[in-house]
Design a protein around this motif. Structure first.
Motif, short mmCIF file in Angstrom:
data_model
loop_
_atom_site.label_atom_id
_atom_site.label_comp_id
_atom_site.label_asym_id
_atom_site.label_seq_id
_atom_site.Cartn_x
_atom_site.Cartn_y
_atom_site.Cartn_z
N LEU A 249 0.70 -1.14 -0.10
CA LEU A 249 0.08 -0.02 0.02
C LEU A 249 0.67 1.14 -0.33
CD1 LEU A 249 -2.78 -0.97 2.50
CD2 LEU A 249 -2.99 -1.06 -0.12
N PRO A 250 0.41 2.45 -0.52
CA PRO A 250 0.98 3.62 -0.58
C PRO A 250 1.64 3.94 1.02
CG PRO A 250 -1.01 3.89 -1.66
CD PRO A 250 -1.10 2.78 -0.97
N GLY A 251 3.18 4.38 0.61
CA GLY A 251 3.69 4.94 1.96
C GLY A 251 4.24 3.70 2.74
N THR A 252 4.08 2.27 2.47
CA THR A 252 4.45 1.11 3.19
C THR A 252 6.16 1.07 3.25
OG1 THR A 252 2.71 -0.47 2.50
CG2 THR A 252 4.57 -1.35 3.46
N LEU A 253 6.64 1.23 4.64
CA LEU A 253 8.13 1.22 4.81
C LEU A 253 8.36 -0.21 5.16
CD1 LEU A 253 8.32 4.45 6.92
CD2 LEU A 253 8.56 4.18 4.51
N GLY A 254 9.52 -0.54 4.39
CA GLY A 254 9.95 -1.92 4.45
C GLY A 254 11.08 -2.00 5.53
N THR A 255 10.92 -3.25 6.26
CA THR A 255 11.86 -3.30 7.35
C THR A 255 13.11 -4.27 6.92
OG1 THR A 255 9.97 -3.42 8.88
CG2 THR A 255 12.10 -4.60 9.59
N SER A 256 14.43 -3.91 7.18
CA SER A 256 15.60 -4.51 6.59
C SER A 256 15.46 -6.05 7.29
CB SER A 256 16.88 -3.70 7.15
OG SER A 256 17.99 -4.53 6.38
N HIS A 257 15.60 -6.82 6.36
CA HIS A 257 15.88 -8.39 6.66
C HIS A 257 16.74 -8.93 5.76
CE1 HIS A 257 12.99 -8.50 3.44
NE2 HIS A 257 13.14 -9.91 3.42
N VAL A 258 17.27 -10.40 6.28
CA VAL A 258 18.05 -11.09 5.32
C VAL A 258 17.46 -12.44 5.07
CG1 VAL A 258 20.47 -12.28 5.35
CG2 VAL A 258 20.37 -9.99 6.37
N GLU A 259 17.34 -12.77 4.11
CA GLU A 259 16.99 -14.23 3.54
C GLU A 259 18.07 -14.92 3.46
OE1 GLU A 259 16.07 -17.57 2.86
OE2 GLU A 259 14.08 -16.03 3.01
N PRO A 260 18.32 -16.06 4.41
CA PRO A 260 19.71 -16.66 4.26
C PRO A 260 19.68 -17.64 3.11
CG PRO A 260 18.08 -17.48 6.15
CD PRO A 260 17.48 -16.09 5.50
N ASP A 261 18.79 -18.17 2.53
CA ASP A 261 18.78 -19.31 1.86
C ASP A 261 18.51 -18.99 0.43
OD1 ASP A 261 19.40 -21.08 4.15
OD2 ASP A 261 17.48 -21.07 4.30
N PRO B 211 -1.20 -7.75 5.43
CA PRO B 211 0.16 -7.60 5.85
C PRO B 211 0.04 -7.21 7.43
CG PRO B 211 -0.35 -6.01 4.33
CD PRO B 211 -1.71 -6.69 4.53
N ALA B 212 1.00 -7.75 8.07
CA ALA B 212 1.16 -6.94 9.52
C ALA B 212 2.27 -5.87 9.34
CB ALA B 212 2.12 -8.26 10.29
N GLU B 213 1.85 -4.94 10.14
CA GLU B 213 2.63 -3.55 10.08
C GLU B 213 3.87 -3.57 10.88
OE1 GLU B 213 0.55 0.13 10.39
OE2 GLU B 213 -1.19 -0.77 9.16
N ASP B 214 3.64 -4.28 11.86
CA ASP B 214 4.81 -4.49 12.78
C ASP B 214 5.74 -5.82 12.57
OD1 ASP B 214 6.85 -5.01 14.94
OD2 ASP B 214 5.13 -5.16 16.42
N ALA B 215 6.80 -5.93 12.04
CA ALA B 215 7.82 -6.87 11.66
C ALA B 215 7.94 -8.25 12.81
CB ALA B 215 9.21 -6.37 11.25
N ALA B 216 7.59 -7.52 13.96
CA ALA B 216 7.84 -8.52 15.24
C ALA B 216 6.36 -9.27 15.43
CB ALA B 216 8.31 -7.86 16.58
N ALA B 217 5.28 -8.84 14.75
CA ALA B 217 4.02 -9.40 15.02
C ALA B 217 3.99 -10.88 14.79
CB ALA B 217 2.92 -8.79 14.05
#
Length: 164
Positions: free
Chosen positions: A45-57, A146-152
């Motif tokens: 959605l407009p203005g959604t800010l991504g949270t940095s993450h690493v996909e290990p595989d 989509p969850a807005e909180d990466a820790a949800a």
């Protein structure tokens, strides 16, 4: 060699993109069970800010279909627009943010095998593809919210457990 019944055209992206955009998350998923590939059509959605993450595989290929946004990968920021194609190598920090019109993109990557019950002492083979990539771990599998909180850990809309 026989062709699986779902081989060929699976969806019309024009129709999917024309659908109301009030809800973000996965709009479409590749669903045949016997496959080596995972692909998803994701709307941020407009203005959604991504949270940095690493996909290990998994390496992920991303193709922007509509809207605009920004990809931050390895500390460098890159603008995204329709037609942009990006390679997101495994093991590298990344985040994806949507611009004022939102961002609709397709991701494709190897499929990760499903979870199985096994001996805890058994040696685990390295993952060979599949879910989740990018922000898919934050998308409810039951209602696609989509969850807005990466820790949800639970969906704020329907209460289902989010993928871990």
């Amino acid at each position: 060699m026989t062709v699986p019944p779902t081989a060929g055209v699976l969806a019309g992206m024009r129709d999917l993109l024309a659908a109301p955009d009030a809800q973000g998350g996965a709009i479409w998923r590749l669903t045949p069970v016997a496959r080596q590939l995972d692909a998803n059509l994701i709307r941020l959605l407009p203005g959604t800010l991504g949270t940095s993450h690493v996909e290990p595989d998994l390496d992920v290929l991303l193709c922007v279909l509509a809207g605009s946004g920004e990809l931050e990968i390895g500390g460098a920021r890159q603008e995204l627009e329709p037609g942009s194609v990006a390679w997101l190598p495994h093991g590298m920090a990344r985040s994806l943010s949507a611009g004022p019109d939102g961002l609709v993109h397709v991701t494709a990557h190897r499929r990760r095998p499903g979870l199985t019950i096994g001996n805890a002492a058994a040696v685990r083979e390295p993952a060979t593809g599949g879910e989740p990539a990018c922000m898919l771990g934050r998308v409810c599998p039951d209602c696609d919210h989509p969850a807005e909180d990466a820790a949800a850990r639970f969906c704020s809309r329907c209460g289902s457990r989010l993928p871990s």
